[in-house]
Design a protein around this motif. Structure first.
Motif, short mmCIF file in Angstrom:
data_model
loop_
_atom_site.label_atom_id
_atom_site.label_comp_id
_atom_site.label_asym_id
_atom_site.label_seq_id
_atom_site.Cartn_x
_atom_site.Cartn_y
_atom_site.Cartn_z
N ALA A 1 -6.37 3.48 0.48
CA ALA A 1 -5.20 2.81 1.03
C ALA A 1 -4.09 3.81 1.38
CB ALA A 1 -4.67 1.79 0.03
N THR B 1 3.91 -5.23 6.38
CA THR B 1 5.06 -6.12 6.59
C THR B 1 5.14 -6.53 8.04
OG1 THR B 1 6.19 -4.93 4.84
CG2 THR B 1 7.51 -6.37 6.21
N GLY C 1 0.33 -1.58 -0.32
CA GLY C 1 -1.01 -1.33 -0.82
C GLY C 1 -1.18 0.09 -1.31
N GLY C 2 -0.76 1.01 -0.51
CA GLY C 2 -0.93 2.41 -0.87
C GLY C 2 -0.12 2.78 -2.10
N MET C 3 1.05 2.21 -2.20
CA MET C 3 1.88 2.49 -3.36
C MET C 3 1.21 2.00 -4.64
SD MET C 3 5.44 1.35 -1.77
CE MET C 3 6.68 2.49 -1.26
N PHE D 1 4.12 -6.44 -6.94
CA PHE D 1 4.11 -7.17 -5.67
C PHE D 1 5.21 -6.71 -4.72
CE2 PHE D 1 6.65 -9.49 -8.67
CZ PHE D 1 7.79 -9.80 -7.96
N GLU D 2 6.04 -5.83 -5.22
CA GLU D 2 7.07 -5.29 -4.33
C GLU D 2 6.61 -4.00 -3.66
OE1 GLU D 2 11.27 -6.49 -6.26
OE2 GLU D 2 10.04 -5.18 -7.49
N CYS E 1 5.08 2.39 4.92
CA CYS E 1 6.02 2.49 6.03
C CYS E 1 6.26 1.15 6.70
CB CYS E 1 5.54 3.51 7.04
SG CYS E 1 4.08 2.94 7.91
N GLY E 2 5.64 0.11 6.21
CA GLY E 2 5.95 -1.20 6.77
C GLY E 2 4.90 -1.79 7.68
N GLU F 1 2.44 6.20 7.56
CA GLU F 1 2.58 6.56 6.18
C GLU F 1 2.36 5.34 5.28
OE1 GLU F 1 6.52 7.39 5.21
OE2 GLU F 1 6.04 8.92 3.74
N SER F 2 1.87 5.60 4.10
CA SER F 2 1.75 4.52 3.14
C SER F 2 3.14 4.00 2.80
CB SER F 2 1.05 5.05 1.90
OG SER F 2 1.29 4.21 0.82
#
Ligand SMILES: Nc1ncnc2c1ncn2[C@@H]1O[C@H](COP(=O)(O)OP(=O)(O)OP(=O)(O)O)[C@@H](O)[C@H]1O
Ligand SMILES: Nc1ncnc2c1ncn2[C@@H]1O[C@H](COP(=O)(O)OP(=O)(O)OP(=O)(O)O)[C@@H](O)[C@H]1O
Ligand SMILES: [Mg+2]
Ligand SMILES: [Mg+2]
Lengths: 392, 614, 332, 630
Positions: D195, D361, D168-170, D164-165, D357-358, D354-355
């Motif tokens: 993603a 958020t 999506g892409g990560m 959860f930290e 990159c915020g 970028e995946s």
């Protein structure tokens, strides 16, 4: 273009194009059953799912019947709660027979005779093989006041005139165990549930708020829980029993104390709810609901608690024995219900010495309805759980 | 036959030179118990008797059952000297006690007049130790006796007026303490011990003052101090708290059998603390060798059944209470109307008449008890049948008539009578509810009373609050055991029949009045009760046995005729369980605290193990 | 987190104070005091009492003073390790408890252990074999355990253990070992007796645990991450232990704070019936006879266990589920 | 390259789900194969059964499913001895031995597929520990290596993190790492790159190709991105409503599509050369009446021009490890770093980047789901009232909650698992008390139809839908209240191009008719190009470039933007992606950027430079505007 998309193993793939008619707008036609399902409400769906669980359904019906029965205990019990028969003290259970000497007589019991063995001081009951006492049905027996409203004397089954019929034996005052169990169901099946309800409502609400909001709310709620959990129930009962007014009827006192216990009992549940919500509240769907503007009560009630339903159902069904037998521990210490009221728990506390187990094991019969009811509630709970389970 | 005169148990000690032989341990003139005359056998030494007790406090059973007293009752309830060699009195005013020469405490030190003196001068008369003044039993008309040491072995107590209670109090289950092992106790006494040592002892025993220390170390009734020298047949060797208390024979015990063998026969008693609920079960599996407390008549069948499986025997003794259980109407009840009724003899008689005692007897006591008012048993020389019969027949009609007479003729729709002020006639009976017996009987009585239009409610509460709540007029009626001593002789104090203490639940306020010499409470307003007090006072001054008998008779008549307590049944049976190997335990006996001290007057020191000793 | 723990420990002080006040009130609530009950107990046996002496005792222990003073006296004493004086035993409370405490811990520890050892496998089995005969059978057994009141079960087990195995009635050991020093024989005797209370006290908790574990597991078993684990080739059982079980432990961990106090007080009745040498009967007796310092200090001890347990439970919760934020409000 | 027997042969596969009131036949008679070392792409409409097929291959169909046919797996370790996976006992030893080791699977929905309670390292390394005798240290090294390969900048740190930290892409990359760690011979990749931004996508595809070459790994690739198909697939199978429509080598499929469905699919692909106002050609057009759907009058674009204004927003996440010992923000991740921009009324602001990159958020900050460390977000009501989003209470908040709606990046977890679709969709209406129960019911039905589902969906629970279907449900829910601003976090990533076209058209229509404003996050640049009026490019928590669509697409300035555009795969065999040219160019690859765009460890070095025409780029403060011009 081939008719199968699959070539021989390892062979190069040919171009396959399906020749089946193609209409992007075509809709799959639905069977009437599907249509019915699609237009049903969620509750109805659950009911359908529930029905598939045969044991749960049976348990549900069993409980429903039981609850209907407590409405007419007076009628169902062959004797009254306090009817004593001093000639049949500690009489063992009696079998119902249909045939006598190979001829059909209908349901009857053999008459019995009591002799007192003066050496061992035990009452010995002997069946008189030729004293046939046919049972009567829808008959007039012990007069009673139906729910305290009007006088009646009709019973479902009574012994023969001047006869006796103790299907489950009698206790030390010659009272019919079966009748007492039937009467006891009234208290056992009702008041305790009240306690559960109170404690569940409190547990879910307080635990829910503490878990969902966390922070200061949680802090306060947790301290309250700590305080309440630190006070064992027995001293509390002792204190309460000592200060309850004498003039209150025993049932009122019991009700009061059950409620108070309910008011104190929510802590365990609240903590479970809280800790579960502490993790569930991090889920995205909770966030989604928050962003839609849902209030806490809605989020807790509609999104979080359902995710926790299985646990709640299990906890509820598991607390039922506690509530049914709640008073036994207290009666054991002389703080519980008092005559003239009885319950299954009380009936069991009357069998509190080893000699009962050795000599009068039928006094333990009240455990059987307790077990049945508890099993029924648990299977019912299973059914409910499954009905609410989206994966089923 | 060559009898062994020394118990094996003591041989190692004797061999080690720590103990003299029997001759050196016994007084010159020991008390000879003539077993043959009692119809018992001479026994042999050895064995351990296990006993179950409900709580550690019950180790006092050993003091009660051991029953070594300065003077004591025998099994006919006649008084005779026991520890004392002899006693004599002049008009019950001047009592002279003679100590057995060579009698020793359990630690081997001589028992002398000094022990009396110490107890009298340094304990009873010590202002610190006796803040509340002298025990009332030692006062006659408010004055203490004169104490004299005549010689080494003789002491004398003399009062100006007669003190007929003095000897019975010394023979009581919980005796009046007038003697203490001075040599031992002095170390805890300010007067004899230097302050430093005393402080050290106080610290050791965790007491706050030397007074507490002295009290703690001198407890003889509940023998918690294993160091305390005693004159009892067995002495405690275990310091509480403990789950098992070991009592060992007192090598210096003063009784012998007719052959001169020193008693007791049994070496040790093991008292195991169990919860009262399983004492019966344990006793039934042969885990007790001698059991009377903690088992009940209701368990008899079960106990009897155990005879088949374990080497135990069960006998039935007769309980000495005036009534197994009785209803005590509180004549000092707070509510005006009710008090009026309760103080009216007709009301009490009606309640009594309404009870079907036969039914209760049949249901609860297998018909083996005897319906009776709350009075003395036929075993008492004072017994008359009319006492037992007074208002104890089952006559609901007469009861109804009495109640109608009282102006309670109005009834509500349920048939419950209405008080003059319109309230329903509901009687709340309080019970400790410790056994089902109480509640069962009450349930039966509830039905009986409904027939005369009185409704009964049962309230169970802790019995410890009964006394103060009854005093305060908050309790209407209690269920409580009947008269304590159901087998009195004319020489026993009849105070139980009159309002004399505040723990008599039928008239605590009046009792308080008597107890406090009129300081607290108030005088009985019912003439008959007042008369009882008068009669009691005259008993103290009665000179002749006949006079006493008459007084007893009149008191018993008044008490039963007035139905000050509503007896149910008496002569109930008490099972006594013993190891099958144990001898000399009587088959029949009177069982009670007062005056028979449970087994005490039947002398457990003469019990012994036959066959192979367990 | 460290901060949180410190903060929680600080918060324990007022909590314990409140609890002590409540406990004191509860003990004071019933009318009368120890001496009353002492007198009446003696009287019930027909013994007389020296009222004078009683009055002296009363004064000595401050029963003539207002309760509030006694409360402060008691609390102050506890802070300095003086738990008061037991009237019943006429000993300081610390000395009274003695051996009983160890036996209580033994019984509780075994009960907890047995409960877990039984409940976890069965709960897992029931969840993975839902509606099998095993599931039904074990459920039935478990429920049987809670459907029969503890004292009845105690009587039954005690009776049959005696008849069949010749185990002496009640207690935690044979009579002959009472007050003896520890020995091999004594330990054996204790083990022989131990299973009865352990079963009786354990059954209720076991059934509850089985059912709740089963319910929680059934919920988790369907989750996608279990499928993921399976897709990795993890044995379904290991997968279950690692993922759903850990998730389901949430409720269990939430509860650990109250396990000990619950077992100790749940065992009271059983201990009385079986006459165990544990603290339960002592507590009940102290309550009944209003031996207030004994009862009070004992209850405080339980309360202390509870409060500590709650803290442990919270910390364990945070360890168990990294998403849980104990400190904060609903915003991230 | 070895092309022996088929590695995987699926013959006549039929899969049905037991449902209330009958069966749902998800797959019928499907046959397809995968050659060793080759890639078979499975494309098809959302909900056509692709994922179900892949589940069947792994033997992890849900309990309610039943399968017929054969799935033969011919393990190169054990050649000539094909195993029928369907006939293996469920979760038996045989199948367990294959799973994870020989068969790797990348799940479509990475969030829910990871356990929230275990660290990334633990979960990634698990397959390794099960199948290979490895030591702790070795596991750790292999895990870190794998994480590095899938593009994590700091594998050691990632290993310790919880799902959860991650963004999506990560998470998706974590899944990939998990599937690859044992080097399986067949990789089943269910939408492995949806993603991911195009640069990372290219990187991952490159990785897969390498593995393919090195280990002869075959791949069953399920994807909607025809560009990806064109670039990596060898054979293509097209599936529609559970039946295979067309199959053939990639050349044939792209150059000579025959089936009308495939043709329609090709036609529906959004491309960069679309004329303004040109509509996507969906296979099915569903006429939508915006009035009845949203239940709100057509509204003029009135009120202030700016709808939402975001100023200097900063958000730093502390990691869990550090939170054990007090608040230690220094160790945190700066997810959003001093971001400012405006959203104009009625426009669609596209966000690409970028995946990690915020973007998500940022969108959550705008929704007030995440509290920023500093900065402000202001919403301007139609009547000009400014509402401070971050601190509004009461009525204002209520307004906000109806006016701004969000489509979550992860559709599964944003739907309550225990509510039926009916309840999920009517919930916002209930919360805000819209209409009677009957009206709500009707409205829900219209919404469901608008997103291309039918009535039978209403009484099902979220888990029983396909990924794309769930995504659409999320969109429908956001639409239900008729918001002014919709924040769409990858709203169409799980949709095939034709359904995507349908949904995009719907969104466009709504924008046109109701003046809806979109805040549109996507990795699919063609989609953004189609939807957005202005586009913001994010990298490393900052907006590096913001410009009107045309400008950005035609003349990007920032090196990152350029790299992005260069990494877009085209569904055209003639424009293959130059994998070699795609380098790591995100926040980790700043080194390759021109000096004027680099911060070089100076926090305050960069500022937004206005190039005119609304074209803003993040560059060094002292950089000359003209220098920046391309
Ligand atoms: N567990 C389930 N229970 C019932 N139906 C299901 C279940 N899983 C999938 N389905 C149905 O099966 C069909 C195929 O689903 P699947 O997930 O394979 O679609 P997909 O091709 O992967 O679509 P997408 O591209 O949207 O992910 C869908 O109609 C879906 O609703
Ligand atoms: N709850 C959290 N705790 C700690 N770090 C987080 C948390 N949520 C996100 N992050 C970190 O913040 C950064 C930005 O995450 P975000 O989800 O906004 O990325 P994104 O742009 O949406 O990426 P993607 O395109 O992959 O979804 C990431 O480095 C992520 O690891
Ligand atoms: Mg899918
Ligand atoms: Mg994101």
């Amino acid at each position: 273009m081939t008719s199968s998309p699959l070539p021989e193993s390892g062979a190069p793939l040919a171009h396959f194009v399906s020749t089946a008619p193609f209409d992007p707008y075509a809709l799959k036609e639905m069977t009437p059953a599907q249509i019915r399902v699609n237009s049903a409400s969620q509750l109805r769906l659950m009911w359908w799912k529930f029905k598939r669980h045969k044991l749960a359904l049976a348990s549900g019906i069993f409980l429903a019947v039981l609850y209907l029965m407590i409405l007419v205990s007076e009628f169902l019990a062959p004797y009254n709660l306090h009817s004593r028969n001093v000639d049949f003290i500690h009489a063992p259970p009696q079998g119902i027979h249909l045939f006598h000497d190979g001829t059909f007589v209908g349901p009857f019991v053999y008459g019995r005779e009591m002799t007192l063995d003066m050496d061992t001081l035990r009452r010995v009951y002997t069946e008189k093989p030729d004293d046939i006492e046919p049972l009567r049905f829808f008959c007039s027996g012990d007069p009673y006041r139906f729910w305290g409203l009007f006088d009646a004397s009709t019973h479902f089954v009574c012994p023969a005139k001047d006869g006796q019929f103790f299907l489950l034996g009698t206790d030390r005052l010659g009272r019919d165990v079966l009748s007492r169990i039937i009467y006891g169901a009234r208290i056992s099946l009702t008041i305790g549930l009240l306690g559960i309800t109170v404690s569940f409502i409190l547990g879910i609400v307080i635990g829910g708020l503490a878990g969902y909001h966390g922070g200061i709310f949680d802090l306060v709620a947790q301290r309250i829980i700590e305080v309440l959990q630190s006070i064992p129930s027995i001293p509390l009962w002792m204190a309460l029993a000592a200060i309850m007014p004498v003039t209150w009827s025993p049932i009122l006192i019991y009700l009061g104390i059950t409620l108070i216990l309910g008011l104190l009992d929510w802590t365990g549940l609240a903590r479970a709810v809280r800790s579960k919500l502490l993790s569930l509240r991090e889920e995205d769907y909770v966030l989604a609901a928050q962003l839609m503007g849902a209030k806490s009560s809605r989020i807790i009630g509609r999104h979080l608690v359902p995710g926790f339903m299985s646990h709640l159902i299990a906890t509820a069904t598991i607390s039922i024995p506690g509530m049914i037998l709640g008073e036994t521990a207290l009666s054991f210490l002389g703080l519980g219900l008092r005559p003239p009221i009885t319950s299954w728990g009380i009936l069991l506390t009357e069998a509190r010495s080893v000699s009962v187990i050795a000599f009068y094991p039928w006094l333990l019969f009240p455990t059987i309805p307790v077990i049945l009811v508890i099993l029924a509630f648990n299977f019912l709970g299973d059914g409910l759980r499954d009905a609410a389970d989206p994966y089923k | 036959a060559a009898r062994r005169l020394e118990p094996d148990f003591l041989v190692p000690l004797m061999n080690a030179g720590k103990l003299p032989t029997a001759a050196g341990r016994l007084p010159k003139n020991p008390r000879v118990v003539d077993l043959a005359a009692m119809g018992r056998d001479v026994g042999k030494y050895g064995g351990t008797a296990r006993m179950l007790i409900g709580s550690a406090k019950d180790i006092r059973l050993m003091t009660i059952c051991g029953y070594a007293r300065l003077v004591g009752y025998d099994d006919k309830l006649d008084l005779s000297a026991d520890i004392l060699e002899s006693y004599e009195h002049v008009d019950e005013k001047v009592f002279t006690f003679k100590i057995r020469a060579g009698h020793r405490w359990s630690d081997g030190r001589l028992f002398t007049a000094e022990d009396f003196r110490y107890c009298w001068e340094d304990v009873i008369l010590d202002e610190n130790l006796r803040k509340g003044g002298l025990p009332t039993d030692l006062l006659v008309d408010g004055k203490p006796p004169r104490f004299e040491v005549i010689d080494e072995l003789t002491v004398r107590y003399s009062w100006d007026g007669p003190n007929p209670d003095f000897l019975p109090r010394l023979a009581a289950p919980q005796p009046l303490t007038i003697v203490m092992p001075a040599h031992y106790m002095q170390q805890f006494h300010q007067k004899y011990q230097n302050a430093n040592r005393l402080a050290g002892l106080m610290k050791e025993q965790r007491t706050k003052s030397w007074v507490d220390l002295h009290i703690k170390m001198s407890r003889s009734y509940r023998p918690e101090n294993p160091e305390l020298p005693t004159l009892d047949p067995w002495r405690n060797t275990t310091k509480p708290p403990a789950e098992q208390f070991v009592f060992e024979r007192n090598p210096y015990f003063h009784r012998v059998d007719q052959n001169g063998t020193q008693l007791p026969y049994i070496d040790r008693f093991l008292l195991n603390v169990s919860s009262s609920s399983i004492i019966t079960a344990k006793a039934c599996t042969g885990e007790s060798d001698l059991q009377a407390t903690g088992i009940d008549f209701a368990d008899y069948a079960f106990l009897k059944d155990a005879e088949k499986r374990y080497p135990v025997k069960v006998g039935l003794w007769k309980a000495t209470r005036g009534s197994k259980i009785a209803l005590l109407p509180n004549l000092n009840y707070g509510d005006e109307t009710w008090r009026g009724l309760l103080q009216d003899a007709r009301f009490r008689r009606a309640l009594s008449l309404a009870i079907d005692r036969e039914e209760i007897n049949k249901v609860v006591f297998y018909g083996l008890a005897r319906p009776s008012s709350d009075t003395i048993l036929p075993d008492s020389p004072l017994y008359k049948p009319e006492y037992a019969a007074a208002w104890s027949s089952h006559d609901p009609d007469a009861a109804n008539r009495l109640l109608d007479e009282l102006g309670l003729q109005n009834r509500d729709s349920d048939g419950i009578r209405l008080l003059p002020d319109g309230r329903e006639a509901q009687i709340v009976v309080e019970t400790a509810g410790e056994s089902t017996l109480d509640t069962d009987v009450l349930e039966l009585i509830t039905d009986h009373w409904r027939k005369i239009g009185i409704s009964l409610f049962i309230r169970t509460s802790q019995r410890d609050v009964f006394r103060s709540r009854t005093m305060g007029g908050q309790i209407m009626m209690t269920m409580w055991p009947g008269l304590e001593n159901g087998v009195p002789t004319r020489d026993m104090n009849p105070s139980q029949l009159a309002p004399t203490t505040d723990d008599q639940l039928q008239w605590p306020v009046w009792g308080m009045h008597y107890l406090s010499n009129g300081q607290k409470g108030h005088a009985p307003e019912v003439a008959e009760a007042a008369r009882l007090v008068e009669l009691l006072k005259s008993w103290y001054h009665a000179r002749t046995p006949e006079e006493r008998t008459d007084i007893w008779g009149e008191m018993l008549a008044i008490y039963t005729d007035q139905v000050f307590s509503i007896g149910i049944v008496n002569q109930t049976l008490q099972p006594i369980l013993r190891s099958a190997h144990m001898r000399n335990v009587p088959e029949r006996g009177l069982y009670g605290f007062d005056p028979t001290c449970y087994l005490g007057v039947y002398m457990p020191d003469t019990f012994w193990y036959g066959e192979d000793i367990a | 987190m460290m901060r949180y723990i410190l903060w929680r420990i600080a918060a324990m002080i007022p909590t314990l104070l409140i609890i002590s006040a409540l406990i004191f009130t509860i003990i004071e609530l019933p009318p009368g005091d120890y001496f009353e009950s002492y007198i009446s107990e003696l009287q019930a046996q027909g013994e007389g009492v020296d009222m004078q002496e009683i009055e002296e005792l009363r004064a000595q222990y401050g029963f003539d003073k207002p309760p509030i003073l006694r409360y402060f006296h008691w609390v102050g004493g506890m802070l300095t390790g003086d738990f008061g004086y037991s009237f019943e035993y006429q000993l300081p409370v610390n000395e009274v408890v003695g051996d009983r405490l160890w036996l209580t811990i033994l019984v509780s520890f075994c009960t907890i252990l047995v409960t877990w050892l039984v409940a976890f496998p069965i709960g897992i089995y029931s969840a993975t074999h839902q509606y099998s005969w095993g599931d039904y059978g074990l459920t039935f057994l478990g429920l049987l355990g809670i459907a029969i009141p503890n004292f009845t079960l105690a009587l039954i087990l005690m009776y049959f253990a005696n008849i069949w195995f010749g185990i002496s009635i009640g207690h935690l050991m044979d009579q002959k070992f009472l007050g003896e020093p520890m020995s091999w024989e004594k330990a054996k005797s204790i083990l022989e007796h131990l299973w009865i209370p352990v079963i009786i006290v354990g059954t209720a908790g076991t059934a509850g645990m089985i059912r709740r574990l089963r319910a929680n597991l059934l919920d988790e078993l369907q989750k996608q991450y279990v499928v993921t684990a399976r897709a990795k080739g993890l044995h379904p059982f290991r997968a279950l232990i690692k993922y759903p079980l850990r998730m389901s432990l949430n409720f269990f961990v939430a509860d650990i704070g109250s396990i000990l106090p619950q077992i100790i007080s749940g065992a009271e009745i059983t201990a009385i019936v079986l006459s165990l040498e544990t603290t339960g009967p002592m507590l009940i007796k102290a309550l009944q006879s209003q031996d207030m310092y004994l009862a009070g200090s004992f209850l405080m001890f339980l309360a202390f266990l509870t409060v500590i347990g709650m803290l442990i439970s919270d910390i364990a919760l945070a360890f168990l589920d990294p998403r849980i934020r104990l400190q904060g409000g609903s915003a991230k | 390259m070895n092309s022996g027997a088929d590695l995987l042969r699926i013959e006549q596969l039929g899969i049905a789900f037991k449902m209330m009131g009958g069966q749902l036949e998800a797959v019928r008679n499907a046959s397809l194969r995968v050659l060793p070392g080759k890639v078979t792409a499975l494309v098809g409409e959302s909900g056509s059964g692709k994922s179900v097929i892949s589940q069947a291959v792994m033997g992890i169909l849900p309990n309610t499913a039943s399968a017929t046919g054969r799935i033969l797996f011919c393990d190169p370790e054990n050649p000539g001895n094909p195993i029928d996976i369907l006939s293996l006992p469920r979760d038996g030893k045989a199948i367990r031995d294959l799973r994870g080791r020989r068969l790797g699977k990348i799940f479509q929905e990475p969030m829910t597929s990871l356990s929230p309670l275990h660290t990334i390292g633990n979960q990634v390394g698990e397959a390794l520990r099960i199948h290979e005798p490895v030591s702790k240290a070795e596991t750790r090294d292999r895990v870190e290596e794998m994480l590095g390969l899938v593009g994590f900048a700091n594998p050691a740190r990632t290993r310790e993190m919880y799902p959860f930290e991650l963004s999506g892409g990560m998470r998706q990359r974590t899944m990939i790492a998990m599937a690859l760690i044992c080097r399986p011979s067949l990789l089943i990749a269910d939408e492995p790159t949806t993603a991911l931004d195009v640069t990372i996508q290219a990187q991952i595809l490159q990785l897969l190709r390498e593995l393919q070459a090195k280990l002869n790994m075959a791949m069953l690739l399920i994807t909607h991105d025809l560009g990806v198909v064109a670039n990596v697939a060898d054979e293509v199978v097209v599936i529609y409503r559970g039946e295979i429509m067309e199959a053939g080598p990639v050349e044939t499929i792209f150059r000579r599509p025959a089936h009308p469905y495939l043709k329609g699919l090709m036609a529906a692909v959004p491309h960069f050369d679309m004329k303004p106002g040109e509509r996507l050609k969906a296979l099915r057009e569903i006429p939508v009446n915006a009035d009845t759907l949203i239940g709100k009058r057509k509204q003029e674009r009135q009120g202030p021009e700016i709808l939402l204004s975001v100023r200097n927003v900063i958000k730093t996440y502390g990691t869990r490890k550090s939170s054990w010992f007090g608040k230690n923000t220094a160790a945190g991740v700066r997810a959003v770093d001093d971001v400012s921009f405006d959203v104009r009324r009625g426009e669609c602001l596209g966000i690409v980047g970028e995946s990690g990159c915020g973007k998500s958020t940022l969108s959550k900050i705008v929704m007030r789901a995440v509290t920023p460390d500093s900065g402000s977000v202001t919403y301007f009501d139609r009547d000009g009232k400014a509402i401070d989003v971050l601190s509004s209470e009461g009525n204002d908040l209520k307004t906000l909650r109806t006016k701004i709606q969000m489509v979550f990046q992860d559709p599964v977890s944003s739907l309550s698992p225990r509510m039926t679709i009916q309840n999920i969709l009517s919930e916002p209406l209930e919360i805000h008390d819209r209409g009677s129960a009957q009206e709500r019911k009707e409205k829900v039905l219209r919404l469901v139809q608008a997103i291309g589902l039918d009535q039978s969906a209403l009484n099902r629970y979220p888990h029983s839908f396909s990924g794309g279907q769930r995504q659409r449900i999320g969109i429908a829910r956001a639409l239900a209240l008729g918001p002014d601003l919709m924040i769409c976090d990858e709203p169409v990533s799980a949709l095939d191009v034709s359904v995507q076209a349908q949904i995009l058209n719907l969104l466009k229509d709504l924008q046109k008719e109701l003046g809806l404003t979109y805040f549109f996050i996507s990795h699919n640049l063609a989609v953004v190009d189609y939807m957005a009026d202005r586009i913001a490019v994010m990298c490393g928590g900052r907006i590096v470039e913001l410009a009107p669509r045309e400008t950005l697409m035609r003349s990007p300035v920032h090196p990152y933007t350029k790299a992005l555009l260069a990494a877009v795969p085209f569904p055209d065999l003639d424009r293959p992606l130059d994998f070699a040219a795609v380098q790591a160019c995100g926040a980790t690859g700043t080194a390759s950027w021109a000096a004027q765009f680099r911060a070089d460890n100076d926090d305050n070095a960069l500022a937004a430079a206005d190039l005119g025409g609304g074209h803003i780029v993040l560059a060094r403060r002292n950089a000359d505007v003209r220098e920046l011009q391309p």
